[in-house]
Design a protein around this motif. Structure first.
Motif, mmCIF file in Angstrom:
data_model
loop_
_atom_site.group_PDB
_atom_site.id
_atom_site.type_symbol
_atom_site.label_atom_id
_atom_site.label_comp_id
_atom_site.label_asym_id
_atom_site.label_seq_id
_atom_site.Cartn_x
_atom_site.Cartn_y
_atom_site.Cartn_z
ATOM 1 N N GLY A 122 3.988 -20.079 -0.749
ATOM 2 C CA GLY A 122 4.268 -19.576 0.590
ATOM 3 C C GLY A 122 4.692 -18.124 0.571
ATOM 4 N N ASP A 123 4.264 -17.445 -0.466
ATOM 5 C CA ASP A 123 4.699 -16.068 -0.630
ATOM 6 C C ASP A 123 3.584 -15.149 -0.155
ATOM 7 O OD1 ASP A 123 5.784 -13.706 -1.433
ATOM 8 O OD2 ASP A 123 5.145 -13.935 -3.521
ATOM 9 N N ASN A 124 3.740 -14.619 1.029
ATOM 10 C CA ASN A 124 2.676 -13.803 1.596
ATOM 11 C C ASN A 124 2.950 -12.317 1.453
ATOM 12 O OD1 ASN A 124 1.092 -15.922 2.444
ATOM 13 N ND2 ASN A 124 2.261 -16.158 4.334
ATOM 14 N N SER A 125 4.078 -11.972 0.859
ATOM 15 C CA SER A 125 4.464 -10.563 0.922
ATOM 16 C C SER A 125 3.474 -9.677 0.175
ATOM 17 C CB SER A 125 5.861 -10.397 0.333
ATOM 18 O OG SER A 125 5.877 -10.876 -0.987
ATOM 19 N N ALA A 126 2.997 -10.154 -0.976
ATOM 20 C CA ALA A 126 2.059 -9.335 -1.743
ATOM 21 C C ALA A 126 0.769 -9.138 -0.964
ATOM 22 C CB ALA A 126 1.770 -9.996 -3.086
ATOM 23 N N ILE A 127 0.301 -10.240 -0.365
ATOM 24 C CA ILE A 127 -0.940 -10.158 0.401
ATOM 25 C C ILE A 127 -0.759 -9.218 1.585
ATOM 26 C CG2 ILE A 127 -2.464 -11.492 1.899
ATOM 27 C CD1 ILE A 127 -2.143 -13.810 -0.004
ATOM 28 N N ASN A 128 0.385 -9.361 2.257
ATOM 29 C CA ASN A 128 0.621 -8.505 3.414
ATOM 30 C C ASN A 128 0.677 -7.048 3.016
ATOM 31 O OD1 ASN A 128 0.591 -10.543 5.207
ATOM 32 N ND2 ASN A 128 2.824 -10.850 5.212
ATOM 33 N N GLN A 129 1.279 -6.802 1.869
ATOM 34 C CA GLN A 129 1.366 -5.423 1.409
ATOM 35 C C GLN A 129 -0.013 -4.830 1.163
ATOM 36 O OE1 GLN A 129 3.716 -4.894 -2.101
ATOM 37 N NE2 GLN A 129 5.580 -4.761 -0.877
ATOM 38 N N GLN A 130 -0.838 -5.632 0.489
ATOM 39 C CA GLN A 130 -2.180 -5.140 0.191
ATOM 40 C C GLN A 130 -2.961 -4.902 1.476
ATOM 41 O OE1 GLN A 130 -2.785 -8.176 -2.832
ATOM 42 N NE2 GLN A 130 -4.170 -6.735 -3.838
ATOM 43 N N ARG A 131 -2.799 -5.836 2.405
ATOM 44 C CA ARG A 131 -3.506 -5.683 3.665
ATOM 45 C C ARG A 131 -3.062 -4.407 4.378
ATOM 46 N NH1 ARG A 131 -4.359 -10.541 7.298
ATOM 47 N NH2 ARG A 131 -6.445 -10.251 6.510
ATOM 48 N N GLN A 132 -1.755 -4.197 4.365
ATOM 49 C CA GLN A 132 -1.211 -3.000 5.012
ATOM 50 C C GLN A 132 -1.787 -1.742 4.366
ATOM 51 O OE1 GLN A 132 0.505 -3.630 7.560
ATOM 52 N NE2 GLN A 132 0.957 -1.530 8.184
ATOM 53 N N ALA A 133 -1.912 -1.800 3.039
ATOM 54 C CA ALA A 133 -2.462 -0.643 2.337
ATOM 55 C C ALA A 133 -3.889 -0.377 2.790
ATOM 56 C CB ALA A 133 -2.429 -0.885 0.829
ATOM 57 N N PHE A 134 -4.678 -1.447 2.915
ATOM 58 C CA PHE A 134 -6.056 -1.275 3.364
ATOM 59 C C PHE A 134 -6.094 -0.733 4.786
ATOM 60 C CE2 PHE A 134 -7.536 -4.288 0.019
ATOM 61 C CZ PHE A 134 -8.516 -3.469 -0.502
ATOM 62 N N GLU A 135 -5.210 -1.290 5.620
ATOM 63 C CA GLU A 135 -5.194 -0.874 7.021
ATOM 64 C C GLU A 135 -4.894 0.610 7.137
ATOM 65 O OE1 GLU A 135 -5.502 -2.408 10.063
ATOM 66 O OE2 GLU A 135 -6.225 -4.274 9.176
ATOM 67 N N SER A 136 -3.905 1.062 6.359
ATOM 68 C CA SER A 136 -3.578 2.479 6.496
ATOM 69 C C SER A 136 -4.653 3.345 5.849
ATOM 70 C CB SER A 136 -2.205 2.766 5.901
ATOM 71 O OG SER A 136 -2.212 2.486 4.540
ATOM 72 N N GLU A 137 -5.324 2.793 4.847
ATOM 73 C CA GLU A 137 -6.400 3.575 4.240
ATOM 74 C C GLU A 137 -7.546 3.754 5.222
ATOM 75 O OE1 GLU A 137 -7.760 2.006 0.550
ATOM 76 O OE2 GLU A 137 -9.048 3.750 0.175
ATOM 77 N N LEU A 138 -7.804 2.720 6.010
ATOM 78 C CA LEU A 138 -8.862 2.811 7.025
ATOM 79 C C LEU A 138 -8.611 3.988 7.950
ATOM 80 C CD1 LEU A 138 -9.527 -0.772 8.440
ATOM 81 C CD2 LEU A 138 -10.978 0.581 6.962
ATOM 82 N N ARG A 139 -7.342 4.188 8.275
ATOM 83 C CA ARG A 139 -6.993 5.207 9.261
ATOM 84 C C ARG A 139 -6.898 6.592 8.640
ATOM 85 N NH1 ARG A 139 -5.059 0.304 10.623
ATOM 86 N NH2 ARG A 139 -4.979 -0.191 12.826
ATOM 87 N N MET A 140 -6.467 6.616 7.386
ATOM 88 C CA MET A 140 -6.191 7.910 6.769
ATOM 89 C C MET A 140 -7.391 8.492 6.050
ATOM 90 S SD MET A 140 -3.342 8.871 7.445
ATOM 91 C CE MET A 140 -2.794 8.047 8.908
ATOM 92 N N TYR A 141 -8.436 7.676 5.906
ATOM 93 C CA TYR A 141 -9.567 8.116 5.098
ATOM 94 C C TYR A 141 -10.247 9.319 5.733
ATOM 95 C CZ TYR A 141 -13.734 7.828 2.229
ATOM 96 O OH TYR A 141 -14.738 8.110 1.350
#
Lengths: 429, 202
Positions: free
Chosen positions: A38-57
């Motif tokens: 039930g540990d979603n923190s790593a997944i959420n972190q990675q997702r957040q990284a992708f999300e911000s990369e989408l915007r900052m690219y």
């Protein structure tokens, strides 16, 4: 034995969606164990990284980020489902680049469209739309996916036509297209061959035809119910129904006013049949076909109620004809441990998708909208960076964007400083 | 093998392992769609239903291989059995099912049977075959028509029989490897593994 980790995927095998390209076993294990804890923190972190990369690219290949994001999503959410947001992502990436002609025949982009089509209720519409837009027009994979969809729906003729279209457009890679086309032909011909063989063995038509005016075997003792399938074995042997009717007509020839025309009998056998009499009376207008036949009522039992006024339950279903496998192990059957975190798997959906609002429609509307706005009509225009805020599957706020930019700048600065430090250090030496 | 079996002899062990390979190979060929599914028929063995080919040529080939294998198992000279799945058009290796066989060579000298019940061995075999079936969840789809080949690794000094030829290892480059369960008859131990092409290298 190093089997501790292996058990994970085997216990969850029903919850892993097979991917065309297979899965990374390490990613799969990781995803499953994280879900279990039930540990979603790593997944959420990675997702957040992708999300911000989408915007900052700000390179010249923005599709690359999307591509990696989608692949990551596929591998990280083995059971797919809502929380993976995969369908949203696919839809976003499809709409995001519809205007960019340079991506229209990019294999990655076409691949995403195909995946998107497969998540839609009507993939064929999507493929037609793609064709109209010229997306994937020179990609073999597009024609293969389209053709396979036709084939799945049993339309192998259209499936073949799609390949012809692909050859006409010189879709690349040509060998792949040819190979799949050959495979399709082989499948179709094998099917035809098998059908022919079956036909030879027993002279039955492929599809049993429904015969009109025949007696059907009925089920149920209390109430005669004819089966839904009214062909083949459901028909009571012809001698029972039809001929008895025929004889009765013959026997009571003087009484009968009308002769029932039997279309199933071969017309050449006409002479043996009773001659058509002139209509004594106009036929009744009602269609009698579906009326219940008169039958004996004396043995029919009413549905009985017991003392408490409840209808008696139906008898338990008869035992299955096959032997269910029971493992011989001595211990009582243990429950397979549930590997899916119940907190992740909420049964209720937040919103039922409106039936009118298919993904294709959304895309078309967006497209129209963009076209309309071109002639310079006073359209609504957002004066903030809307596409940056709503790019991926999550929404960013201004502060987040600003923070992201700030971090980037700081990182650059430290890098520069580090370099200059090094430079100065060498100077000192 | 009869129910009165008290222990496992070398010959019996070879028999069990060879039988496992016969069913295991059939299962892989069915699960991976190397042969059309209508050429298989269902049989019940190891208390589970398994698909066994009805194709005459394939059947002959497999019985040939398995009987040869049994001989080698009895002599304890076989090390590995590998089932290689290659693309028919390009001859590229797509999947490699490897079964490492560890023979306990001391069983050749002493003929005393080992203590292990047939039931537990079958239990272990069952779980291997279950895993083979379950592996479709992560294996990539074989999109093209494929052929298969069987490689047997033996001790070096063995004479290659007729109808067999020497070949390379046919290893997949950039592969993902998954270890499956293993089983042991206490004389032969079989470790299984599947290797397949990595997803992003396709």
């Amino acid at each position: 034995m190093a089997e501790g980790g292996d058990v994970e995927w085997e216990l969850c095998k029903e919850n892993i969606q097979p991917l065309r390209r297979g899965r990374h076993i390490s990613a799969l294990q990781e995803a499953l164990s994280q879900q279990q804890e039930g540990d979603n923190s790593a997944i959420n972190q990675q997702r957040q990284a992708f999300e911000s990369e989408l915007r900052m690219y700000d390179g010249d290949d923005p599709l690359d980020v999307w591509d990696r994001y989608i692949k990551w999503t596929e591998q990280t959410f083995p059971q797919g489902g809502k929380e993976s947001h995969l369908s949203t992502l696919l839809e976003r990436v499809a709409t995001r680049f519809t205007e960019e002609k340079k991506y229209h025949n990019d294999p990655r982009y076409v691949e995403h469209w195909i995946k998107f089509a497969m998540t839609c209720p009507e993939p064929l519409d999507i493929y037609r739309y793609m064709q109209a837009q010229g997306i994937g027009a020179t990609q073999a994979s597009f024609y293969i996916a389209w053709s396979e969809e036709y084939e799945n729906q049993g339309n192998s003729c259209k499936a073949d036509l799609v390949y012809q279209e692909g050859f006409k457009k010189h879709a690349e890679p040509n060998e792949k297209l040819q190979q799949f086309h050959k495979a399709l032909q082989a499948r179709v011909s094998r099917q035809v061959m098998m059908n022919v063989e079956e036909d030879d063995s027993d002279d039955e038509p492929k599809q049993p035809e429904r015969i009109s005016l025949v007696d059907l075997k009925h089920r149920g003792k209390k109430k005669a119910i004819v089966p839904v399938n009214r062909t083949g074995s459901a028909i009571r042997s012809v001698s029972g129904g039809l001929q008895s009717q025929g004889t009765s007509v013959l026997g009571n020839a003087s009484n009968s006013r009308l002769v029932i025309f039997d279309e199933n009998k071969i017309p050449s056998a006409g002479p043996s049949e009773p001659k058509l009499e002139s209509w004594g009376a106009p036929p009744t207008a009602r269609a009698k076909e579906n009326e219940q036949r008169p039958e004996k009522w004396c043995d029919v039992k009413m549905r009985q109620k017991n003392k408490y006024g409840q209808t008696i339950m139906a008898p338990p279903p008869s035992k299955p004809t096959f032997q269910p496998f029971v493992e011989e192990s001595d211990q009582p059957p243990t429950m397979t441990p549930c590997k899916i975190n119940p907190a992740v798997n909420t049964v209720l959906s937040a919103r039922k998708p409106c039936r009118e609002e298919t993904p294709l429609k959304r895309i078309q509307e967006l497209h129209q909208h963009q076209n309309e706005s071109e002639p310079g009509k006073p359209q609504e225009e957002s004066m903030y960076c809307k596409e940056l805020l709503l790019s991926g599957v999550t929404e960013f706020c201004f502060e987040e964007l600003r923070a992201e930019r700030y971090h980037q700048k700081m990182a650059q600065k430290t890098e520069v400083r580090g370099q200059s430090d090094q430079a100065s250090a060498t100077d000192v030496k | 093998m009869t129910s009165t079996l008290k222990g496992i002899t070398l010959k019996g062990s070879a028999e069990i392992v060879a039988e496992f390979f016969s069913f295991g190979i059939n299962s892989i060929l069915y699960q991976r769609g190397i042969y059309p599914p209508e050429t298989f028929s269902r049989v019940t063995h190891y208390d589970m239903s398994l698909q066994v080919t009805t194709d005459v040529k394939l059947k002959n080939y497999l019985t040939n291989v398995v009987s040869q294998l049994k001989e080698w198992l009895c002599e304890c000279t076989v090390q590995k059995l590998v089932l290689v799945i290659t693309c028919l058009e390009t001859n590229e290796v797509l999947e490699r099912w490897q079964f490492d066989i560890e023979c306990d060579k001391s069983a050749k000298e002493s003929s005393a049977p080992r203590e292990k019940s047939l039931k537990t061995i079958q239990e272990e075999i069952r779980s291997v075959i279950r895993q083979i079936t379950a592996s479709v969840t992560f294996l990539p789809l074989l999109e093209t028509p494929c052929a298969f080949d069987l490689l047997v690794y033996t001790d070096k000094d063995l004479v290659v029989p007729d109808k067999w030829e020497e070949s390379g290892p046919q290893i997949i480059n950039q592969s993902e490897e998954v270890r499956l369960r293993s089983f042991t008859t206490s004389i032969h131990k079989v470790n299984s593994m599947v290797a397949y092409k990595r997803a992003d290298s396709v």
